[in-house]
Scaffold this motif. Structure first.
Motif, PDB file in Angstrom:
ATOM      1  N   ALA A  19     -24.271  32.508  55.433  1.00 33.26           N
ATOM      2  CA  ALA A  19     -23.772  31.188  54.623  1.00 33.26           C
ATOM      3  C   ALA A  19     -25.030  31.352  53.542  1.00 33.26           C
ATOM      4  O   ALA A  19     -26.024  30.515  53.498  1.00 33.26           O
ATOM      5  N   PRO A  20     -24.520  32.038  52.406  1.00 30.02           N
ATOM      6  CA  PRO A  20     -25.397  32.057  51.316  1.00 30.02           C
ATOM      7  C   PRO A  20     -25.382  30.646  50.626  1.00 30.02           C
ATOM      8  O   PRO A  20     -24.396  29.820  50.547  1.00 30.02           O
ATOM      9  N   GLY A  21     -26.605  30.317  50.477  1.00 24.42           N
ATOM     10  CA  GLY A  21     -27.066  29.120  49.692  1.00 24.42           C
ATOM     11  C   GLY A  21     -27.224  27.891  50.782  1.00 24.42           C
ATOM     12  O   GLY A  21     -27.819  27.042  50.402  1.00 24.42           O
ATOM     13  N   ARG A  22     -27.030  28.268  52.013  1.00 19.18           N
ATOM     14  CA  ARG A  22     -27.046  27.255  53.049  1.00 19.18           C
ATOM     15  C   ARG A  22     -28.931  27.716  53.416  1.00 19.18           C
ATOM     16  O   ARG A  22     -29.088  28.666  53.487  1.00 19.18           O
ATOM     17  N   ALA A  23     -29.574  26.453  54.032  1.00 23.15           N
ATOM     18  CA  ALA A  23     -30.825  26.842  54.354  1.00 23.15           C
ATOM     19  C   ALA A  23     -31.039  28.095  55.328  1.00 23.15           C
ATOM     20  O   ALA A  23     -32.081  28.971  55.306  1.00 23.15           O
ATOM     21  N   VAL A  24     -30.232  28.012  56.293  1.00 21.21           N
ATOM     22  CA  VAL A  24     -30.217  29.138  57.201  1.00 21.21           C
ATOM     23  C   VAL A  24     -28.520  29.406  57.428  1.00 21.21           C
ATOM     24  O   VAL A  24     -27.627  28.698  57.501  1.00 21.21           O
ATOM     25  N   ASP A  25     -28.277  30.516  58.139  1.00 21.06           N
ATOM     26  CA  ASP A  25     -26.770  30.820  58.677  1.00 21.06           C
ATOM     27  C   ASP A  25     -26.465  29.694  59.545  1.00 21.06           C
ATOM     28  O   ASP A  25     -27.267  29.274  60.278  1.00 21.06           O
ATOM     29  N   LEU A  26     -24.934  29.745  59.604  1.00 18.60           N
ATOM     30  CA  LEU A  26     -24.340  28.689  60.463  1.00 18.60           C
ATOM     31  C   LEU A  26     -24.300  29.460  61.786  1.00 18.60           C
ATOM     32  O   LEU A  26     -23.671  30.328  62.016  1.00 18.60           O
ATOM     33  N   ARG A  27     -24.775  28.634  62.632  1.00 19.71           N
ATOM     34  CA  ARG A  27     -24.948  29.211  64.163  1.00 19.71           C
ATOM     35  C   ARG A  27     -23.942  28.498  64.902  1.00 19.71           C
ATOM     36  O   ARG A  27     -23.993  27.219  64.996  1.00 19.71           O
ATOM     37  N   LEU A  28     -22.945  28.858  65.916  1.00 22.76           N
ATOM     38  CA  LEU A  28     -21.976  28.261  66.360  1.00 22.76           C
ATOM     39  C   LEU A  28     -21.922  28.578  67.989  1.00 22.76           C
ATOM     40  O   LEU A  28     -22.276  29.625  68.312  1.00 22.76           O
ATOM     41  N   GLN A  76     -18.720  24.540  68.100  1.00 23.18           N
ATOM     42  CA  GLN A  76     -19.514  23.540  67.666  1.00 23.18           C
ATOM     43  C   GLN A  76     -20.749  24.080  66.896  1.00 23.18           C
ATOM     44  O   GLN A  76     -21.420  25.146  67.229  1.00 23.18           O
ATOM     45  N   PRO A  77     -20.894  23.867  65.722  1.00 19.33           N
ATOM     46  CA  PRO A  77     -21.909  24.195  64.763  1.00 19.33           C
ATOM     47  C   PRO A  77     -23.167  23.525  65.047  1.00 19.33           C
ATOM     48  O   PRO A  77     -23.142  22.490  65.429  1.00 19.33           O
ATOM     49  N   THR A  78     -24.528  24.131  64.688  1.00 18.52           N
ATOM     50  CA  THR A  78     -25.546  23.431  64.594  1.00 18.52           C
ATOM     51  C   THR A  78     -25.947  23.249  63.157  1.00 18.52           C
ATOM     52  O   THR A  78     -26.108  23.972  62.363  1.00 18.52           O
ATOM     53  N   HIS A  79     -25.530  21.805  62.645  1.00 22.15           N
ATOM     54  CA  HIS A  79     -25.859  21.267  61.611  1.00 22.15           C
ATOM     55  C   HIS A  79     -27.545  21.485  60.898  1.00 22.15           C
ATOM     56  O   HIS A  79     -28.107  21.492  61.978  1.00 22.15           O
ATOM     57  N   LEU A  80     -27.749  21.260  59.805  1.00 21.51           N
ATOM     58  CA  LEU A  80     -28.956  21.403  59.087  1.00 21.51           C
ATOM     59  C   LEU A  80     -29.766  20.247  59.623  1.00 21.51           C
ATOM     60  O   LEU A  80     -31.149  20.496  59.670  1.00 21.51           O
ATOM     61  N   SER A  81     -29.176  19.227  60.248  1.00 25.69           N
ATOM     62  CA  SER A  81     -30.144  18.098  60.704  1.00 25.69           C
ATOM     63  C   SER A  81     -30.478  18.222  61.963  1.00 25.69           C
ATOM     64  O   SER A  81     -31.394  17.316  62.664  1.00 25.69           O
ATOM     65  N   SER A  82     -30.163  19.264  62.646  1.00 33.14           N
ATOM     66  CA  SER A  82     -30.637  19.509  64.018  1.00 33.14           C
ATOM     67  C   SER A  82     -31.998  19.622  64.299  1.00 33.14           C
ATOM     68  O   SER A  82     -32.706  20.222  63.324  1.00 33.14           O
ATOM     69  N   ARG A  83     -32.842  18.742  65.256  1.00 31.32           N
ATOM     70  CA  ARG A  83     -34.252  19.145  65.440  1.00 31.32           C
ATOM     71  C   ARG A  83     -34.258  20.750  65.851  1.00 31.32           C
ATOM     72  O   ARG A  83     -35.545  21.148  65.776  1.00 31.32           O
ATOM     73  N   THR A  84     -33.313  21.303  66.329  1.00 33.75           N
ATOM     74  CA  THR A  84     -33.755  22.560  66.666  1.00 33.75           C
ATOM     75  C   THR A  84     -34.162  23.665  65.466  1.00 33.75           C
ATOM     76  O   THR A  84     -34.819  24.708  65.595  1.00 33.75           O
ATOM     77  N   LEU A  85     -33.610  23.152  64.462  1.00 35.99           N
ATOM     78  CA  LEU A  85     -33.970  23.986  63.304  1.00 35.99           C
ATOM     79  C   LEU A  85     -35.395  23.400  62.625  1.00 35.99           C
ATOM     80  O   LEU A  85     -36.068  24.231  61.534  1.00 35.99           O
ATOM     81  N   ASP A  86     -35.729  22.177  62.760  1.00 35.51           N
ATOM     82  CA  ASP A  86     -36.840  21.848  62.181  1.00 35.51           C
ATOM     83  C   ASP A  86     -37.032  21.856  60.643  1.00 35.51           C
ATOM     84  O   ASP A  86     -38.193  22.200  60.242  1.00 35.51           O
ATOM     85  N   LEU A  87     -36.094  21.547  59.955  1.00 40.84           N
ATOM     86  CA  LEU A  87     -35.898  21.625  58.390  1.00 40.84           C
ATOM     87  C   LEU A  87     -36.358  20.412  57.788  1.00 40.84           C
ATOM     88  O   LEU A  87     -36.619  20.417  56.604  1.00 40.84           O
TER      89      LEU A  87
END
Length: 308
Positions: A19-28, A76-87
């Motif tokens: 996912a270019p331009g996203r903080a991290v690639d999209l994980r599902l 099921q995506p892991t959105h950028l708001s997820s605590r697992t990403l700690d963004l």
């Protein structure tokens, strides 16, 4: 047609979409029955609870397992708001509200890549039958994809995706204005302008009659029914008796933060949501009528249903 016989389920994670331009690639996480073809798709958007991992591709197993066992492919995506990403938060888009919706659009754009990553799915997806579901903040995401709008500094934001044919809103946020708390108005102002008047796609709104959500609203449990009352039909409202924000514990098995733990309630919600989506995606299917007549009538009813 009624409820299908449960099938064994396969679950694959992480499936990573560049996912270019996203903080991290999209994980599902992708879950599906091991048998069958022409499988309908449910995109599932997680909420924002206190746990670290439920708000990610690792949550909502009680729903996912049931949906997949009854013939759906659940993504099921892991959105950028997820605590697992700690963004952390995004000051321009609190709770990453916009990117949550665009995550789902990206998934639909990249279904070929999903099939490539999960060889057991190749040629088995029915891309004409796509639904979205979301719990709590995920319900907000699902609302936007179904046609709800809001206004931010750029103007009116419309993120509806016509490839999505129906939805399920689980304990979703309601109207803004004076219905939200001062804290929400200050820190999450995107809630203030939520507009359901153009949310025309079919949807089942699931609300607990004890879900006060005092951290979000001053309007009480009725707030979670707003997406039903303030949007055009066709819509169905399932009011779940004695249910709080977790609707019995849908976010995971044996979750300590569930305030109304009730496995039977979770099973009922899973059955009713699967039946509703099957009925919307397959006109003529009788699963919804069959399941609703059992679970929402009589002295043992888990809730009540109204439609428009």
């Amino acid at each position: 047609m009624g409820e299908a016989t449960p099938a064994p389920v396969l679950s694959v994670s992480p499936v990573v979409l560049p996912a270019p331009g996203r903080a991290v690639d999209l994980r599902l996480r992708v879950s599906a029955p091991t048998t069958g073809g022409d499988l309908p798709i449910i995109l599932l958007s997680h909420g924002q609870g206190h746990s670290n991992h439920l708000s990610s591709l690792n949550g909502y197993a009680p729903l996912v397992d049931h949906w997949a066992a009854h013939g759906f492919v659940v993504i099921q995506p892991t959105h950028l708001s997820s605590r697992t990403l700690d963004l952390g938060d995004n000051p321009d888009e609190p709770l990453h509200w916009r990117s949550r919706a665009t995550d789902m659009t990206l998934v639909l754009d990249r279904l070929d890549a999903v099939e490539e990553a999960v060889p057991q799915l190749r040629g088995r997806l029915d891309r004409s039958r796509v639904a979205v579901a979301g719990h709590s903040m995920g319900g907000h995401t699902a609302s936007l994809l179904l046609g709800a709008r809001l206004t931010d500094r750029t103007g009116v934001v419309t993120l509806a995706d016509p490839r999505i044919k129906a939805g399920v809103l689980l304990a979703a946020p309601g109207r803004g204005g004076d219905a939200v708390t001062e804290f929400v108005a200050e820190h999450y102002p995107f809630f203030l302008t939520m507009d359901f008047s153009e949310m025309s796609a079919p949807a089942l709104v699931v609300a607990g009659d004890k879900d006060t959500s005092t951290h979000l609203t001053v309007a009480g449990p009725d707030w979670h029914a707003d997406p039903f009352h303030l949007s055009p039909g066709p819509k169905t409202l399932l009011t779940v008796f004695d249910a709080e924000h977790g609707l019995g514990g849908i976010s995971g098995y044996d979750v300590a933060e569930t305030t109304d733990e009730n496995p039977a309630r979770v099973t009922a919600v899973a059955r009713l949501t699967a039946a509703y989506l099957r009925g919307e995606l397959y006109p003529g299917d009788t699963a919804w009528q069959d399941v609703a007549s059992v679970l929402t009538t009589g002295p043992d009813a888990i809730g009540r249903v109204e439609s428009k």
